[in-house]
Each structure stands twice: as structure tokens, then as C-alpha cells.
Design a protein around this motif. Sequence first.
Motif, PDB file in Angstrom:
ATOM      1  N   GLY A 210      -7.563   6.710   2.669  1.00  0.00           N
ATOM      2  CA  GLY A 210      -6.239   6.263   2.213  1.00  0.00           C
ATOM      3  C   GLY A 210      -5.159   7.235   2.645  1.00  0.00           C
ATOM      4  N   GLU A 211      -5.454   8.543   2.526  1.00  0.00           N
ATOM      5  CA  GLU A 211      -4.463   9.552   2.917  1.00  0.00           C
ATOM      6  C   GLU A 211      -4.157   9.479   4.401  1.00  0.00           C
ATOM      7  OE1 GLU A 211      -5.446  13.449   1.454  1.00  0.00           O
ATOM      8  OE2 GLU A 211      -5.367  12.725  -0.625  1.00  0.00           O
ATOM      9  N   ARG A 212      -5.232   9.320   5.200  1.00  0.00           N
ATOM     10  CA  ARG A 212      -5.023   9.228   6.660  1.00  0.00           C
ATOM     11  C   ARG A 212      -4.224   7.986   7.008  1.00  0.00           C
ATOM     12  NH1 ARG A 212     -10.065  11.343   7.263  1.00  0.00           N
ATOM     13  NH2 ARG A 212     -11.082   9.326   7.602  1.00  0.00           N
ATOM     14  N   TYR A 213      -4.566   6.871   6.338  1.00  0.00           N
ATOM     15  CA  TYR A 213      -3.901   5.607   6.637  1.00  0.00           C
ATOM     16  C   TYR A 213      -2.426   5.665   6.209  1.00  0.00           C
ATOM     17  CZ  TYR A 213      -3.342   0.562   7.277  1.00  0.00           C
ATOM     18  OH  TYR A 213      -2.928  -0.663   7.703  1.00  0.00           O
ATOM     19  N   LEU A 214      -2.160   6.320   5.075  1.00  0.00           N
ATOM     20  CA  LEU A 214      -0.775   6.439   4.602  1.00  0.00           C
ATOM     21  C   LEU A 214       0.075   7.170   5.644  1.00  0.00           C
ATOM     22  CD1 LEU A 214       1.435   6.146   2.414  1.00  0.00           C
ATOM     23  CD2 LEU A 214       0.710   8.345   1.508  1.00  0.00           C
ATOM     24  N   GLU A 215      -0.474   8.262   6.175  1.00  0.00           N
ATOM     25  CA  GLU A 215       0.273   9.040   7.172  1.00  0.00           C
ATOM     26  C   GLU A 215       0.611   8.173   8.391  1.00  0.00           C
ATOM     27  OE1 GLU A 215      -0.437  13.145   9.514  1.00  0.00           O
ATOM     28  OE2 GLU A 215      -1.340  13.004   7.517  1.00  0.00           O
ATOM     29  N   SER A 216      -0.393   7.402   8.870  1.00  0.00           N
ATOM     30  CA  SER A 216      -0.158   6.533  10.038  1.00  0.00           C
ATOM     31  C   SER A 216       0.874   5.465   9.716  1.00  0.00           C
ATOM     32  CB  SER A 216      -1.447   5.839  10.475  1.00  0.00           C
ATOM     33  OG  SER A 216      -2.464   6.792  10.648  1.00  0.00           O
ATOM     34  N   CYS A 217       0.765   4.870   8.513  1.00  0.00           N
ATOM     35  CA  CYS A 217       1.705   3.806   8.123  1.00  0.00           C
ATOM     36  C   CYS A 217       3.132   4.349   8.064  1.00  0.00           C
ATOM     37  CB  CYS A 217       1.344   3.228   6.761  1.00  0.00           C
ATOM     38  SG  CYS A 217      -0.128   2.209   6.811  1.00  0.00           S
ATOM     39  N   LEU A 218       3.279   5.547   7.469  1.00  0.00           N
ATOM     40  CA  LEU A 218       4.625   6.118   7.338  1.00  0.00           C
ATOM     41  C   LEU A 218       5.222   6.387   8.710  1.00  0.00           C
ATOM     42  CD1 LEU A 218       4.183   8.529   4.291  1.00  0.00           C
ATOM     43  CD2 LEU A 218       5.521   6.424   4.358  1.00  0.00           C
ATOM     44  N   ASN A 219       4.399   6.907   9.630  1.00  0.00           N
ATOM     45  CA  ASN A 219       4.887   7.151  10.997  1.00  0.00           C
ATOM     46  C   ASN A 219       5.324   5.847  11.647  1.00  0.00           C
ATOM     47  OD1 ASN A 219       4.499   9.881  10.870  1.00  0.00           O
ATOM     48  ND2 ASN A 219       2.432   9.809  11.714  1.00  0.00           N
ATOM     49  N   ALA A 220       4.494   4.801  11.472  1.00  0.00           N
ATOM     50  CA  ALA A 220       4.790   3.514  12.099  1.00  0.00           C
ATOM     51  C   ALA A 220       6.075   2.914  11.509  1.00  0.00           C
ATOM     52  CB  ALA A 220       3.621   2.551  11.899  1.00  0.00           C
ATOM     53  N   LEU A 221       6.226   2.994  10.179  1.00  0.00           N
ATOM     54  CA  LEU A 221       7.416   2.428   9.537  1.00  0.00           C
ATOM     55  C   LEU A 221       8.680   3.172   9.978  1.00  0.00           C
ATOM     56  CD1 LEU A 221       6.034   1.789   5.941  1.00  0.00           C
ATOM     57  CD2 LEU A 221       6.682   0.047   7.607  1.00  0.00           C
ATOM     58  N   GLU A 222       8.512   4.486  10.158  1.00  0.00           N
ATOM     59  CA  GLU A 222       9.639   5.303  10.605  1.00  0.00           C
ATOM     60  C   GLU A 222      10.077   4.867  12.008  1.00  0.00           C
ATOM     61  OE1 GLU A 222       9.809   9.891  11.481  1.00  0.00           O
ATOM     62  OE2 GLU A 222       9.106   9.512   9.447  1.00  0.00           O
ATOM     63  N   ILE A 223       9.076   4.617  12.880  1.00  0.00           N
ATOM     64  CA  ILE A 223       9.386   4.188  14.255  1.00  0.00           C
ATOM     65  C   ILE A 223      10.109   2.838  14.228  1.00  0.00           C
ATOM     66  CG2 ILE A 223       8.336   3.394  16.428  1.00  0.00           C
ATOM     67  CD1 ILE A 223       6.173   5.640  15.907  1.00  0.00           C
ATOM     68  N   LEU A 224       9.639   1.926  13.371  1.00  0.00           N
ATOM     69  CA  LEU A 224      10.281   0.605  13.267  1.00  0.00           C
ATOM     70  C   LEU A 224      11.714   0.739  12.759  1.00  0.00           C
ATOM     71  CD1 LEU A 224       7.447  -1.580  11.684  1.00  0.00           C
ATOM     72  CD2 LEU A 224       8.381  -1.791  13.997  1.00  0.00           C
TER      73      LEU A 224
ATOM     74  N   PHE B 298       0.835  -1.206   0.000  1.00  0.00           N
ATOM     75  CA  PHE B 298       0.000   0.000   0.000  1.00  0.00           C
ATOM     76  C   PHE B 298       0.876   1.264   0.000  1.00  0.00           C
ATOM     77  CE2 PHE B 298      -1.648   3.253   3.038  1.00  0.00           C
ATOM     78  CZ  PHE B 298      -2.547   3.857   2.167  1.00  0.00           C
ATOM     79  N   VAL B 299       1.884   1.300   0.880  1.00  0.00           N
ATOM     80  CA  VAL B 299       2.739   2.490   1.003  1.00  0.00           C
ATOM     81  C   VAL B 299       3.493   2.743  -0.311  1.00  0.00           C
ATOM     82  CG1 VAL B 299       4.813   3.407   2.150  1.00  0.00           C
ATOM     83  CG2 VAL B 299       2.965   2.432   3.510  1.00  0.00           C
ATOM     84  N   MET B 300       4.069   1.690  -0.877  1.00  0.00           N
ATOM     85  CA  MET B 300       4.824   1.841  -2.137  1.00  0.00           C
ATOM     86  C   MET B 300       3.914   2.328  -3.263  1.00  0.00           C
ATOM     87  SD  MET B 300       7.995   1.355  -2.482  1.00  0.00           S
ATOM     88  CE  MET B 300       9.341   0.855  -1.436  1.00  0.00           C
ATOM     89  N   THR B 301       2.702   1.742  -3.335  1.00  0.00           N
ATOM     90  CA  THR B 301       1.766   2.133  -4.398  1.00  0.00           C
ATOM     91  C   THR B 301       1.365   3.595  -4.224  1.00  0.00           C
ATOM     92  OG1 THR B 301       0.942  -0.133  -4.431  1.00  0.00           O
ATOM     93  CG2 THR B 301      -0.413   1.521  -5.530  1.00  0.00           C
ATOM     94  N   ALA B 302       1.101   3.978  -2.976  1.00  0.00           N
ATOM     95  CA  ALA B 302       0.684   5.366  -2.704  1.00  0.00           C
ATOM     96  C   ALA B 302       1.819   6.327  -3.055  1.00  0.00           C
ATOM     97  CB  ALA B 302       0.296   5.516  -1.238  1.00  0.00           C
ATOM     98  N   GLN B 303       3.052   5.949  -2.723  1.00  0.00           N
ATOM     99  CA  GLN B 303       4.168   6.867  -2.963  1.00  0.00           C
ATOM    100  C   GLN B 303       4.524   6.970  -4.442  1.00  0.00           C
ATOM    101  OE1 GLN B 303       7.062   5.237  -0.146  1.00  0.00           O
ATOM    102  NE2 GLN B 303       6.906   7.107   1.045  1.00  0.00           N
ATOM    103  N   HIS B 304       4.327   5.881  -5.189  1.00  0.00           N
ATOM    104  CA  HIS B 304       4.767   5.902  -6.594  1.00  0.00           C
ATOM    105  C   HIS B 304       3.617   5.989  -7.588  1.00  0.00           C
ATOM    106  CE1 HIS B 304       8.876   5.465  -5.388  1.00  0.00           C
ATOM    107  NE2 HIS B 304       8.519   4.510  -4.562  1.00  0.00           N
ATOM    108  N   GLY B 305       2.384   5.991  -7.088  1.00  0.00           N
ATOM    109  CA  GLY B 305       1.244   6.296  -7.939  1.00  0.00           C
ATOM    110  C   GLY B 305       0.752   5.181  -8.842  1.00  0.00           C
ATOM    111  N   SER B 306       1.361   3.982  -8.769  1.00  0.00           N
ATOM    112  CA  SER B 306       0.823   2.890  -9.587  1.00  0.00           C
ATOM    113  C   SER B 306       1.283   1.543  -9.039  1.00  0.00           C
ATOM    114  CB  SER B 306       1.263   3.025 -11.047  1.00  0.00           C
ATOM    115  OG  SER B 306       2.596   2.585 -11.200  1.00  0.00           O
ATOM    116  N   PHE B 307       0.485   0.520  -9.316  1.00  0.00           N
ATOM    117  CA  PHE B 307       0.845  -0.833  -8.896  1.00  0.00           C
ATOM    118  C   PHE B 307       2.129  -1.284  -9.607  1.00  0.00           C
ATOM    119  CE2 PHE B 307      -3.914  -1.433  -8.083  1.00  0.00           C
ATOM    120  CZ  PHE B 307      -3.768  -1.263  -6.710  1.00  0.00           C
ATOM    121  N   THR B 308       2.272  -0.857 -10.873  1.00  0.00           N
ATOM    122  CA  THR B 308       3.442  -1.271 -11.659  1.00  0.00           C
ATOM    123  C   THR B 308       4.734  -0.763 -11.024  1.00  0.00           C
ATOM    124  OG1 THR B 308       2.007  -0.939 -13.562  1.00  0.00           O
ATOM    125  CG2 THR B 308       4.319  -1.356 -14.038  1.00  0.00           C
ATOM    126  N   ALA B 309       4.746   0.551 -10.671  1.00  0.00           N
ATOM    127  CA  ALA B 309       5.957   1.145 -10.079  1.00  0.00           C
ATOM    128  C   ALA B 309       6.245   0.513  -8.721  1.00  0.00           C
ATOM    129  CB  ALA B 309       5.783   2.649  -9.935  1.00  0.00           C
TER     130      ALA B 309
END
Length: 303
Positions: free
Chosen positions: A65-79, A13-24
Motif C-alpha cells: 500500500g505504501e509503495r502504491y500510494l507513492e506511485s499514485c501521488l507521483n502520477a496524480l501530480e503529473i496529471l 485509495f489516496v484519500m483514505t491513505a492520506q486521511h486514515g479512514s474511509f469516513t474522512a
Amino acid sequence: MGKNDHMGGINAFVMTAQHGSFTAAAERLGLTKSAVGKSVARLEERLGLTLFQRSTRSLSLTPDGERYLESCLNALEILEQAEAELTSHISRPSGRLRIDLPAAYGRKRILPLLLDMTQQFPELSLTVTFSERFVDLIEEGIDLVVRIGELADSSGLIARRLTSQKLVICAAPNYLKRVGAPQKPEDLQQHQCIVGFRRGQPISWLLKQPTGEVTRYTPPPTHELSDGDAMLSAVLAGCGLSQLPLWLVGEELRQGNLCEVLEGHSGGEMPIHALWPKNRQMLPKIRHVVDMLIEASQHGVLD
């Protein structure tokens, strides 16, 4: 469904959101496009939410999706931080280091140090790009940049000053024999000048006034070149005067291939910084490179 699938879905989900497509996202994760699509679909199903607005042309995040992306990025950063802090005292730099350098300076001063470092730490791989443009480190996934000049707003980044670039105005002896040397800054108007060229603009020179104040001066741009090595070639070929950094021309001045002119005036300086994202501060690959650059600057290697 195991917890590991959850992490896989979050990564997809994070990669797709950051790069704008499933392919990327698939390319970066080393998966197939359909595996990434399914992973995200399973995540949506589990959450009972639609994270992406899908149209034939593009994917965009829904407000959820935007809210979830922000939470995921924070969580990944903490990890990532937790992992880095745990291992920072024992770990050696490893993995891929993405670093962006100014072209001529990067090649001459920084690259040799990085190449030495890869001999010392064989687990480290480099991706080195050379550009003078503004790079959004977070957006482009770059770990570290070296930049010459005053810093623009750099929130979210840590900056360490490495050294300063000293500038001199110089020319080849055959040019000076033909045209004569300028005695005062106003004389520059009568000379051929080789100027740097960036983002469609000639770069102004820095002139020191008798008061010690440094002012910007736009010389007549006879030749505009966007690369330091090319500017040096043009000056050596007798095409005119140029203001160039000492790290580039020091050897040529010592050997008499170039002569400094307007000595009292040409002593402008520009800071050189290393910058990296705050959230990656503890990663061994970044910490070791920054430490190495700071040590090199203390020994005058970067001047």
C-alpha cells in the motif's frame, strides 16, 4: 470495468491513505463511507494485493500500500501539472484556494487583497485560516501560506520574499509621562513591557547595536499577549512599552497616539515570505495570488 472506475478507485485509495479512514475520505470526496470502502476493495481485487491492514480501530497501509500510494501521488501530480500547464495561459483562478495567514498582518494587509481578487474572479472560493504555527502545507492540503520571520527548512516548497517587517519600540504618551522614556537598552529592565507570546514562549525583541549588528533581547515580560492587535491595544492603554511592526503602528505614531522610543536601537527587520508547494506551482489560483502579492509588495501595499 471502465477506466473511470480505475481513477475513482485510485482517488478513494489516496484519500483514505492520506486521511486514515474511509469516513474522512468519504467526507472529502462527497461519497458515502461504504462507496469508498467498496471502491478500495475493488481496486485491491484488481491488483491482487492488500493495500490496507484493517483493524477495528484503525486502517494502516501495508508495505505494498505504501509503495502504491507513492506511485499514485507521483502520477496524480503529473496529471495535475499537465492540466495546469495546458490551461495556465487561458485559465482564470477558480476552485477553492486554501490559504493560511499570520493573524494581525493577514487581516490588515493580505485579506483586503484576497477579497478584491474574489470580486475579479467570482469562480474563486477562499478558505482562509489565521495561525502563527508551523503548518505542513502538503499534509494539511493548504495551497499557500504567508509567514513572518526567518524560514525553517522548507524543502518541497517554493518561497518568495514579499517584503520585510520593520519594527519599532513604542509607548503611549501617558505611560512615558508617568515613567519617563528609556534612554538606552539597559533601561528596559526598569520598564513594563508588553511582549508577544508564541508556543508557550515570550518573543524576544530585536535591538540594533551601534555597530549596526542586530541582537536578540528578552525584555521583562510584564504582559504576554499572543495577538498583534491585542498588543497594540495594551500599548495604547498605557500598559507599557512594546516592540511592534510599523504596518501595525504607523498610523498611531503619525497621529501622536504612540511615541517611538530608543529610536537608534529599535530598527530590527524580519522577512515576510509567501510559500507554496512545488508541485502546485502552475495552478492558476496559486499563480495569480502570488503574482498579485508580489505586485502589491512592489507598490509598498504590504509594508
